[in-house]
Enzyme design. Structure first.
Site, PDB file in Angstrom:
ATOM      1  N   HIS A 107      -5.366  -4.752  25.290  1.00 57.09           N
ATOM      2  CA  HIS A 107      -4.110  -5.176  25.925  1.00 57.09           C
ATOM      3  C   HIS A 107      -3.787  -4.133  26.993  1.00 57.09           C
ATOM      4  O   HIS A 107      -4.144  -2.961  26.849  1.00 57.09           O
ATOM      5  CB  HIS A 107      -2.931  -5.140  24.959  1.00 57.09           C
ATOM      6  CG  HIS A 107      -3.054  -5.990  23.741  1.00 57.09           C
ATOM      7  ND1 HIS A 107      -3.722  -5.588  22.628  1.00 57.09           N
ATOM      8  CD2 HIS A 107      -2.549  -7.210  23.462  1.00 57.09           C
ATOM      9  CE1 HIS A 107      -3.636  -6.529  21.699  1.00 57.09           C
ATOM     10  NE2 HIS A 107      -2.929  -7.529  22.172  1.00 57.09           N
TER      11      HIS A 107
ATOM     12  N   ASP B 215      -2.438  -0.909  25.658  1.00 54.90           N
ATOM     13  CA  ASP B 215      -3.355  -0.086  24.852  1.00 54.90           C
ATOM     14  C   ASP B 215      -4.002   0.997  25.703  1.00 54.90           C
ATOM     15  O   ASP B 215      -4.320   2.080  25.217  1.00 54.90           O
ATOM     16  CB  ASP B 215      -4.506  -0.913  24.257  1.00 54.90           C
ATOM     17  CG  ASP B 215      -4.041  -2.083  23.437  1.00 54.90           C
ATOM     18  OD1 ASP B 215      -2.946  -2.000  22.868  1.00 54.90           O
ATOM     19  OD2 ASP B 215      -4.784  -3.087  23.364  1.00 54.90           O
TER      20      ASP B 215
ATOM     21  N   GLU C 183      -4.955 -18.049  21.662  1.00 53.33           N
ATOM     22  CA  GLU C 183      -5.202 -17.595  20.281  1.00 53.33           C
ATOM     23  C   GLU C 183      -4.082 -18.091  19.376  1.00 53.33           C
ATOM     24  O   GLU C 183      -2.963 -17.559  19.409  1.00 53.33           O
ATOM     25  CB  GLU C 183      -5.286 -16.060  20.249  1.00 53.33           C
ATOM     26  CG  GLU C 183      -5.600 -15.531  18.865  1.00 53.33           C
ATOM     27  CD  GLU C 183      -5.729 -14.010  18.819  1.00 53.33           C
ATOM     28  OE1 GLU C 183      -6.261 -13.411  19.788  1.00 53.33           O
ATOM     29  OE2 GLU C 183      -5.296 -13.411  17.826  1.00 53.33           O
TER      30      GLU C 183
ATOM     31  N   GLU D 106      -8.864 -16.653  15.212  1.00 54.38           N
ATOM     32  CA  GLU D 106      -8.843 -15.476  14.344  1.00 54.38           C
ATOM     33  C   GLU D 106      -8.818 -15.922  12.883  1.00 54.38           C
ATOM     34  O   GLU D 106      -7.985 -16.737  12.480  1.00 54.38           O
ATOM     35  CB  GLU D 106      -7.614 -14.615  14.671  1.00 54.38           C
ATOM     36  CG  GLU D 106      -7.529 -13.395  13.781  1.00 54.38           C
ATOM     37  CD  GLU D 106      -6.534 -12.360  14.283  1.00 54.38           C
ATOM     38  OE1 GLU D 106      -6.480 -12.118  15.510  1.00 54.38           O
ATOM     39  OE2 GLU D 106      -5.819 -11.798  13.445  1.00 54.38           O
TER      40      GLU D 106
ATOM     41  N   HIS E 283      -5.493 -15.610  11.083  1.00 50.73           N
ATOM     42  CA  HIS E 283      -4.480 -16.555  11.555  1.00 50.73           C
ATOM     43  C   HIS E 283      -4.733 -17.934  10.958  1.00 50.73           C
ATOM     44  O   HIS E 283      -3.787 -18.669  10.668  1.00 50.73           O
ATOM     45  CB  HIS E 283      -4.486 -16.642  13.075  1.00 50.73           C
ATOM     46  CG  HIS E 283      -4.129 -15.359  13.755  1.00 50.73           C
ATOM     47  ND1 HIS E 283      -4.011 -15.239  15.115  1.00 50.73           N
ATOM     48  CD2 HIS E 283      -3.861 -14.125  13.255  1.00 50.73           C
ATOM     49  CE1 HIS E 283      -3.688 -13.994  15.433  1.00 50.73           C
ATOM     50  NE2 HIS E 283      -3.596 -13.301  14.313  1.00 50.73           N
TER      51      HIS E 283
ATOM     52  N   ASP F 267     -11.767 -13.882  16.828  1.00 49.23           N
ATOM     53  CA  ASP F 267     -11.271 -12.591  16.367  1.00 49.23           C
ATOM     54  C   ASP F 267     -11.735 -12.448  14.925  1.00 49.23           C
ATOM     55  O   ASP F 267     -11.203 -13.076  13.995  1.00 49.23           O
ATOM     56  CB  ASP F 267      -9.746 -12.491  16.486  1.00 49.23           C
ATOM     57  CG  ASP F 267      -9.322 -11.941  17.847  1.00 49.23           C
ATOM     58  OD1 ASP F 267     -10.219 -11.710  18.694  1.00 49.23           O
ATOM     59  OD2 ASP F 267      -8.125 -11.725  18.065  1.00 49.23           O
TER      60      ASP F 267
ATOM     61  N   ASP G 106      -0.529 -10.942   8.210  1.00 45.98           N
ATOM     62  CA  ASP G 106      -1.756 -10.725   8.970  1.00 45.98           C
ATOM     63  C   ASP G 106      -2.291  -9.328   8.624  1.00 45.98           C
ATOM     64  O   ASP G 106      -1.926  -8.353   9.277  1.00 45.98           O
ATOM     65  CB  ASP G 106      -1.367 -10.801  10.458  1.00 45.98           C
ATOM     66  CG  ASP G 106      -2.520 -11.099  11.377  1.00 45.98           C
ATOM     67  OD1 ASP G 106      -3.593 -11.474  10.893  1.00 45.98           O
ATOM     68  OD2 ASP G 106      -2.336 -10.960  12.606  1.00 45.98           O
TER      69      ASP G 106
ATOM     70  N   ASP H 245      -5.337  -8.241   8.846  1.00 45.39           N
ATOM     71  CA  ASP H 245      -6.332  -7.806   9.834  1.00 45.39           C
ATOM     72  C   ASP H 245      -7.395  -6.874   9.243  1.00 45.39           C
ATOM     73  O   ASP H 245      -7.664  -5.799   9.785  1.00 45.39           O
ATOM     74  CB  ASP H 245      -5.647  -7.080  11.008  1.00 45.39           C
ATOM     75  CG  ASP H 245      -4.954  -8.039  11.961  1.00 45.39           C
ATOM     76  OD1 ASP H 245      -5.232  -9.246  11.902  1.00 45.39           O
ATOM     77  OD2 ASP H 245      -4.133  -7.573  12.778  1.00 45.39           O
TER      78      ASP H 245
ATOM     79  N   ASP I 233     -10.845  -7.793  15.657  1.00 41.56           N
ATOM     80  CA  ASP I 233      -9.397  -7.603  15.685  1.00 41.56           C
ATOM     81  C   ASP I 233      -9.014  -7.211  14.257  1.00 41.56           C
ATOM     82  O   ASP I 233      -8.422  -7.987  13.508  1.00 41.56           O
ATOM     83  CB  ASP I 233      -8.701  -8.889  16.133  1.00 41.56           C
ATOM     84  CG  ASP I 233      -7.225  -8.670  16.400  1.00 41.56           C
ATOM     85  OD1 ASP I 233      -6.737  -7.555  16.130  1.00 41.56           O
ATOM     86  OD2 ASP I 233      -6.559  -9.610  16.870  1.00 41.56           O
TER      87      ASP I 233
HETATM   88  C1  XLS Z   1      -2.038 -10.551  16.582  1.00 40.76           C
HETATM   89  C2  XLS Z   1      -3.136 -10.975  17.440  1.00 40.76           C
HETATM   90  C3  XLS Z   1      -3.407 -10.071  18.632  1.00 40.76           C
HETATM   91  C4  XLS Z   1      -4.248 -10.794  19.643  1.00 40.76           C
HETATM   92  C5  XLS Z   1      -4.236 -10.184  21.002  1.00 40.76           C
HETATM   93  O1  XLS Z   1      -1.858 -11.060  15.488  1.00 40.76           O
HETATM   94  O2  XLS Z   1      -4.274 -11.157  16.670  1.00 40.76           O
HETATM   95  O3  XLS Z   1      -3.994  -8.887  18.227  1.00 40.76           O
HETATM   96  O4  XLS Z   1      -5.571 -10.911  19.219  1.00 40.76           O
HETATM   97  O5  XLS Z   1      -2.977 -10.124  21.539  1.00 40.76           O
HETATM   98 NI    NI Z   2      -6.204 -11.523  17.352  1.00 41.17          NI
HETATM   99 NI    NI Z   3      -3.898 -11.163  14.269  1.00 37.17          NI
END
Ligand code: XLS
Ligand code: NI
Ligand code: NI
Length: 440
Positions: free
Chosen positions: A99, A102, A230, A266, A269, A294, A305, A307, A337
């Protein structure tokens, strides 16, 4: 300066290696059905989780030991670039994603922020000259800063719409400058808390308008990356507009945008939306909308989430099955991700986590390839739907029948013959493919 001194380049040592810093299954140069593993998997490191996040959660402060954290401001941003390219090389990873926030700190104005970005982007560009690692995608963080409290392109405040547009304009320019393959839109704040104060129609229309402006500007500057939406159902907003692939696809159809976008799916998600990961990949694939992934995983005992790095081989196998059926991801890839757990705070944990993820997808790739080669699942489908290959079934799928004819067929039917769905047998076949993969 080197940040990961104790780590060498990670090599493939095979399934019997006990070296924690070696790949057991990911062998980048190994051919799988005419392509190398590296070409199939197109792994990317996510800059935010790996070089920026500090491990804080709503109940506690950061825990991560990051040697570049001795710096602040622009020096920190530069140190992160050095650390990032060192890690990319040591992992042998072909892509990265970021991003805007980042890579460079925000200034007091967008003008200042953009100046910071220009400095870091030119540094990244220099590093990319000596590196094989390319930009899979970049995006704009239009959700963290308080200005996005009520949304970004769907904010009730037109100034915020303009700010959002300006950040994405810069993002496209950066993507072009760095040869980004894709540009991602995750609408973190594009949703609402309550309909009592929300004009949903206006917000959705504005989001549609915004995406058309993006498409037009990309054309204007000759940006040729692929656009990706996404989906995510919730978090941070209670309701997010791009709930899942099906909802996002309907949005794209309504606003005449299907030719310009695909989906970045993702895993975590998908499960938050109440779907399996493979459901989302499959739904996108059959509509020719599968763009990128992702690659993480959630925890089904937790409702958010998480991750996590992907280690569930069942899931990576079914994901790779969809990706191979899609004939690959084209410009897309598998972006981690994913973040190390708060307790995994050592720099070397970043390596362990990526190695685990890369190995898990390598297993998935190999198992999925064998399933396909043997038509293990395809034969099951063919048999299961065989009633559509002859007689009335074939008339139905060829659009050669109508309600009166179907009534004629049904009126005197006394016995409908069913086959078993054989679910348990199918799952045990899948287990057999997984377990025999590396035991020969
Ligand atoms: C957040 C998202 C984010 C996207 C990019 O839940 O996964 O990280 O991948 O903005
Ligand atoms: Ni993501
Ligand atoms: Ni995410």
């Amino acid at each position: 300066m080197a940040y990961f001194n104790q780590m060498d380049n990670v090599q493939y040592e095979g399934p019997h290696s006990t070296n924690a810093f070696a790949f057991k299954y990911y062998n980048p140069n190994e051919q799988v059905n005419g392509k190398t593993m590296e070409e199939h998997l197109r792994f990317a490191v996510a800059y935010w989780h790996t070089f920026v996040e500090d491990g804080s959660d709503p109940f506690g402060v950061g825990t991560m030991e990051r040697p570049w954290d001795v710096y602040t401001g622009m020096d920190l941003a530069k140190a992160r670039v050095e650390a990032a390219f060192e890690m990319f090389e040591k992992l042998g990873v072909p892509y990265f994603c970021f991003h805007d926030v980042d890579i460079a700190p925000e200034g007091n104005t967008l003008r200042e922020t953009n100046k910071n970005l220009d400095i870091i982007v030119s540094m990244i560009k220099d590093y990319m000259k000596d590196s094989k690692t390319k930009l899979l995608w970049n995006t704009a963080n239009n959700f963290t800063h308080p200005r996005f409290i009520h949304g970004a392109a769907t904010s009730n405040n037109a100034d915020v719409f303009a700010y959002t547009a300006a950040k994405v304009k810069k993002g496209l320019e950066i993507g072009k400058e760095l040869g980004g393959q894709n540009y991602v839109f995750w609408g973190g704040r594009e949703g609402y808390e309550t309909l009592l104060n929300t004009d949903m129609k206006l917000e959705l229309d504005n989001l549609g308008r915004f995406f058309h402006m993006v498409v037009n500007y990309a054309k204007e500057i000759g940006y040729d990356g692929q656009f990706l939406i996404e989906p995510k159902p919730k978090e941070p907003m209670k309701h997010l507009y791009d709930f899942d692939v099906a909802t996002g696809y309907a949005f794209l159809q309504n606003y005449d945008l299907t030719d310009h976008f695909k989906f970045n799916i993702e895993a975590n998600h998908a499960t938050l939306a109440g779907h399996t990961f493979e459901h989302e990949l499959h739904y996108a694939r059959i509509h020719n909308m599968l763009g990128s992934v992702d690659a993480n995983q959630g925890d089904l005992l937790l409702g958010w989430d998480t991750d996590e790095f992907p280690t569930d081989l069942y899931s990576t196998t079914l994901a790779m099955y969809e990706i191979l059926k899609n004939e690959g991801l084209g410009k897309g890839g598998l972006n981690f991700d994913a973040k190390v757990r708060r307790g995994s705070f050592k720099p070397e944990d970043l390596f362990h986590a990526h190695i685990a993820g890369m190995d898990s997808y390598a297993v998935g790739l190999r198992v999925a390839q064998r399933l396909l080669k043997d038509k293990a699942l395809e034969n099951i489908l063919e048999e299961r739907y065989s009633s559509y290959s002859e007689g009335i079934g074939s008339a139905i799928v060829q659009n050669k029948t109508d309600l009166p004819q179907l009534e004629n067929h049904a009126l005197d039917l006394t016995k409908i013959e069913h086959q078993s769905g054989h679910l348990e047998k199918i799952k045990s076949v899948l287990n057999q493919y997984l377990l025999t993969e590396f035991s020969q």
